[in-house]
Write an enzyme that holds these catalytic residues in place. Structure first.
Site, short mmCIF file in Angstrom:
data_model
loop_
_atom_site.label_atom_id
_atom_site.label_comp_id
_atom_site.label_asym_id
_atom_site.label_seq_id
_atom_site.Cartn_x
_atom_site.Cartn_y
_atom_site.Cartn_z
N ARG A 12 49.61 64.46 80.20
CA ARG A 12 49.43 63.08 79.71
C ARG A 12 49.72 62.02 80.77
NH1 ARG A 12 51.98 65.53 75.37
NH2 ARG A 12 50.50 66.11 73.76
N LYS B 52 40.50 52.82 87.85
CA LYS B 52 39.42 53.47 87.10
C LYS B 52 39.25 54.88 87.62
CE LYS B 52 36.23 49.90 85.57
NZ LYS B 52 34.86 49.41 85.72
N GLU C 73 29.42 47.38 99.12
CA GLU C 73 30.43 46.95 98.12
C GLU C 73 31.18 45.72 98.63
OE1 GLU C 73 30.84 47.94 95.03
OE2 GLU C 73 30.28 50.06 94.86
N LYS D 192 39.98 42.14 94.43
CA LYS D 192 39.99 43.08 93.29
C LYS D 192 41.35 43.07 92.59
CE LYS D 192 38.62 47.58 91.66
NZ LYS D 192 37.90 48.81 91.89
N GLU E 127 39.06 45.82 81.63
CA GLU E 127 37.66 45.40 81.60
C GLU E 127 37.23 44.85 80.23
OE1 GLU E 127 34.90 47.59 84.18
OE2 GLU E 127 33.40 47.32 82.62
N ARG F 46 36.80 41.48 84.50
CA ARG F 46 36.62 42.66 85.38
C ARG F 46 35.17 43.14 85.37
NH1 ARG F 46 40.50 47.95 86.41
NH2 ARG F 46 39.10 48.89 87.93
N ASN G 59 31.05 44.70 88.38
CA ASN G 59 29.86 45.55 88.28
C ASN G 59 28.59 44.84 88.76
OD1 ASN G 59 31.31 47.74 87.18
ND2 ASN G 59 31.32 46.73 85.19
N HIS H 150 25.43 46.69 89.66
CA HIS H 150 25.59 48.07 89.20
C HIS H 150 24.64 48.47 88.07
CE1 HIS H 150 29.03 47.99 91.79
NE2 HIS H 150 29.45 49.19 91.42
N HIS I 289 23.22 51.73 89.15
CA HIS I 289 23.41 53.00 88.44
C HIS I 289 22.06 53.58 88.00
CE1 HIS I 289 27.94 52.55 87.22
NE2 HIS I 289 27.77 52.90 88.47
N HIS J 267 25.81 55.95 95.79
CA HIS J 267 26.23 54.79 95.02
C HIS J 267 26.10 53.48 95.81
CE1 HIS J 267 28.58 52.70 91.96
NE2 HIS J 267 29.32 52.19 92.93
P1 NAD Z 1 32.09 60.24 98.57
O1 NAD Z 1 33.47 60.38 98.09
O2 NAD Z 1 31.08 61.24 98.12
O3 NAD Z 1 32.11 60.18 100.16
C1 NAD Z 1 30.89 60.07 100.84
C2 NAD Z 1 30.73 61.17 101.89
O4 NAD Z 1 31.57 60.87 103.01
C3 NAD Z 1 31.12 62.56 101.41
O5 NAD Z 1 30.23 63.49 101.95
C4 NAD Z 1 32.51 62.76 102.04
O6 NAD Z 1 32.80 64.11 102.24
C5 NAD Z 1 32.36 62.02 103.34
N1 NAD Z 1 33.60 61.49 103.91
C6 NAD Z 1 34.60 60.88 103.25
N2 NAD Z 1 35.48 60.39 104.11
C7 NAD Z 1 35.05 60.71 105.35
C8 NAD Z 1 35.54 60.48 106.65
N3 NAD Z 1 36.63 59.73 106.87
N4 NAD Z 1 34.86 60.97 107.70
C9 NAD Z 1 33.71 61.69 107.50
N5 NAD Z 1 33.18 61.92 106.29
C10 NAD Z 1 33.84 61.43 105.22
O7 NAD Z 1 31.47 58.82 98.16
P2 NAD Z 1 32.03 57.33 98.18
O8 NAD Z 1 30.90 56.49 98.59
O9 NAD Z 1 33.33 57.22 98.90
O10 NAD Z 1 32.35 57.08 96.64
C11 NAD Z 1 31.32 57.05 95.67
C12 NAD Z 1 31.95 57.32 94.32
O11 NAD Z 1 32.89 56.30 94.02
C13 NAD Z 1 30.92 57.31 93.19
O12 NAD Z 1 31.17 58.40 92.36
C14 NAD Z 1 31.24 56.02 92.45
O13 NAD Z 1 30.92 56.09 91.08
C15 NAD Z 1 32.71 55.89 92.67
N6 NAD Z 1 33.24 54.52 92.55
C16 NAD Z 1 34.35 54.34 91.79
C17 NAD Z 1 34.90 53.08 91.68
C18 NAD Z 1 36.16 52.88 90.89
O14 NAD Z 1 36.57 51.74 90.68
N7 NAD Z 1 36.81 53.93 90.47
C19 NAD Z 1 34.32 51.99 92.35
C20 NAD Z 1 33.18 52.22 93.14
C21 NAD Z 1 32.66 53.50 93.24
N1 GLY Z 2 34.33 49.05 90.63
C1 GLY Z 2 34.44 48.41 89.36
C2 GLY Z 2 35.85 48.30 88.86
O1 GLY Z 2 36.78 48.79 89.43
O2 GLY Z 2 36.02 47.70 87.84
#
Ligand code: NAD
Ligand code: GLY
Length: 359
Positions: free
Chosen positions: A121, A143, A185, A222, A232, A236, A240, A243, A247, A259
């Protein structure tokens, strides 16, 4: 040298940004949480580069640890990997006060964050973002989610980290495409509420030496939004921006378009649609479009408006017969705008461009 942004949500946490933090992560985590057992989650690309340094630092600071390297990419953010991760944590005897460390990009951060939020939990979480996208956005704000076959991030929770350590040295190994995803972003944040940040990208792209600055701008923005609206319920939702269409592009491409690039195209589409409908000046849309192109980001998409609208409407942001769009008023100010679901294909069609690099 590092800089700290405090996020005042729940009991509050620090986001520390600077060079060399990975090597000192154990000591820094111990200062916040005290040494205990740590389960480090990473991916197959990040693990070989940074896991050893992370584990060594944890050992030096008195932690015991276990780790799991998952396949890289969005495909990992699913329920079956999530189950595997929880089982591995249980197998390692993780207890209620032990910690999960997410060492990776947004995929690992979202997945490990959700596991930390559910295991017993909820146990403490430390985010060590290694992509620019994770540094400027996903590691902050709590998130956490996995994707379902019906859509992205459909199963998730809010689980704030206890600490975020963003080591800018880790960003030096980022492939160019991943760097551009993070830039998208950051440009989004500029359009939302930080014109000086936007200008940095408008005037020629933020050089890699300015990344600490870029990250701090984004995290401060942020943090302020999340402090006012953690769950949200209102403001918040502005985060998006880009997005809804972003998306939809990810979904239409079967997640082969990442993304960040999808958000860039989504941002351009909504800016052009807003200009066409008189919600913002033509010049605002032109600035957004030019800045994306200057930073080698896509500024449109090849998917037709109807397909994008269908994909967007299957997303979770729809409520009843309306959908909330985030539309720019000018660079640095955006608003929430409810439109009927019937109107959406028309809005998207207004935003598609005939030329330009496509996502
Ligand atoms: P990712 O985590 O897939 O990383 C992208 C690529 O870079 C991967 O192949 C990874 O292995 C590689 N990588 C990571 N760090 C590296 C480094 N230092 N050197 C070399 N390679 C490296 O993708 P991302 O773009 O970081 O994240 C996208 C995800 O984040 C999506 O799922 C999206 O929905 C999510 N997201 C979440 C939020 C949130 O608020 N929680 C906000 C925006 C995006
Ligand atoms: N990336 C959108 C949020 O964190 O709300």
């Amino acid at each position: 040298m590092s800089a700290v942004v405090r996020v005042n949500v729940g009991s509050g946490y620090d986001v520390e940004v600077g060079a060399g933090l990975l090597q000192r992560c154990g000591e820094r985590i111990a200062r916040t949480l005290g040494p205990r057992r740590a389960f480090v989650v990473t991916d197959a690309n990040v693990g070989p580069l940074y896991l050893r340094a992370c584990l060594d630092s944890l050992t030096d600071a008195g932690f015991t640890h276990a780790s799991l390297a998952l396949p890289a990419g969005e495909g990992t953010k699913n329920l079956s990997t999530f189950g595997e991760l929880l089982e591995a944590m249980a197998h390692e005897g993780m207890g209620r006060t032990d910690i999960v460390v997410a060492l990776g990009g947004g995929v690992i951060g979202d997945l490990a964050g959700f596991a930390a939020g559910c295991y017993m939990r909820g146990i403490p979480l430390v985010q060590i973002p290694t992509t620019l996208l994770a540094a400027v956005d996903s590691s902050v704000g709590g998130k956490a989610a996995v994707d379902l076959s019906a859509g992205k991030n459909l199963a998730g929770a809010f689980h704030q980290p206890s600490l975020v350590l963003c080591d800018t040295d880790c960003l030096t190994s980022l492939p160019d495409r991943e760097y551009r995803c993070g830039a998208a972003e950051a440009i989004k944040v500029g359009v939302l509420g930080d014109e000086p940040l936007f200008r940095l990208f408008e005037e020629g792209g933020a050089p890699r030496e300015r990344l600490t600055d870029v990250i701090l701008h984004c995290v401060r923005y942020k943090a302020a939004v999340v402090e006012r609206d953690e769950r949200e319920q209102g403001e918040r939702r502005l985060l998006n921006l880009g997005h809804t269409v972003g998306h939809a592009i990810e979904r239409c491409s079967d997640f082969s378009i990442p993304h960040g690039l999808a958000v860039a195209a989504g941002l351009a589409v909504i800016a052009r649609a807003s200009a066409k409908r008189g919600w913002c000046a033509q010049d605002t849309a032109r600035r957004v479009e030019r800045t994306l192109i200057k930073n080698r980001l896509p500024a449109t998409t090849g998917f037709p408006a109807e397909a994008l609208a269908r994909a967007a409407l299957s997303d979770k942001k729809r409520s009843g017969s309306d959908i909330t769009l985030i539309t720019p008023k000018e660079v640095g100010t955006c608003e929430l705008r409810r439109v009927g679901v019937d109107e959406l294909p028309g809005v998207i069609a207004d935003g598609l461009a005939e030329s330009g690099e496509v996502a």
